[in-house]
Design a protein around this motif. Sequence first.
Motif, mmCIF file in Angstrom:
data_model
loop_
_atom_site.group_PDB
_atom_site.id
_atom_site.type_symbol
_atom_site.label_atom_id
_atom_site.label_comp_id
_atom_site.label_asym_id
_atom_site.label_seq_id
_atom_site.Cartn_x
_atom_site.Cartn_y
_atom_site.Cartn_z
ATOM 1 N N LEU A 1 0.809 -1.214 -0.081
ATOM 2 C CA LEU A 1 -0.096 -0.079 0.143
ATOM 3 C C LEU A 1 0.867 1.291 -0.071
ATOM 4 N N PHE A 2 2.007 1.309 0.673
ATOM 5 C CA PHE A 2 2.765 2.358 0.854
ATOM 6 C C PHE A 2 3.522 2.607 -0.348
ATOM 7 N N GLU A 3 3.831 1.534 -1.045
ATOM 8 C CA GLU A 3 4.623 2.083 -2.418
ATOM 9 C C GLU A 3 3.702 2.337 -3.525
ATOM 10 N N ARG A 4 2.215 1.941 -3.400
ATOM 11 C CA ARG A 4 1.466 2.166 -4.449
ATOM 12 C C ARG A 4 0.894 3.554 -4.395
ATOM 13 N N ASN A 5 1.076 4.018 -3.223
ATOM 14 C CA ASN A 5 0.424 5.355 -2.776
ATOM 15 C C ASN A 5 1.886 6.509 -2.976
ATOM 16 N N ALA A 6 2.938 6.047 -2.747
ATOM 17 C CA ALA A 6 4.103 6.696 -3.145
ATOM 18 C C ALA A 6 4.287 6.934 -4.865
#
Length: 114
Positions: free
Chosen positions: A79-84
């Motif tokens: 989730l963090f990478e997708r939102n980054a």
Amino acid sequence: MAGKIIANLIILGSGVLLRAFSQAYRQALANASKTGVAQEAIQNLSKSSKAMTVQEARMILGINENTSVEEMLKKYENLFERNANSGSFYLQSKIQRAKECLEAAEQAKDEKET
């Protein structure tokens, strides 16, 4: 001579503006205290600064009570990478706070067991 006059006008004008600004600020504070806006703003600030609950953190990461720490970390990283890459900074920060909340809860749980 003209430079001296212009400098005096600038100094005089800035003094007038400063006095007007301070008077307007005092009036705004008085109006806010009369209508209760100031108190409402303080209450809203205190509401938004509350810590995230474990249940909220689980909902943000899309996990349940039975999810292992490793699975939680995988979900967080995804989730963090997708939102980054293509998401919003707000969502990214919520994901980060959710992970921190769950890690703190897990650490507290481990300390109780020992």
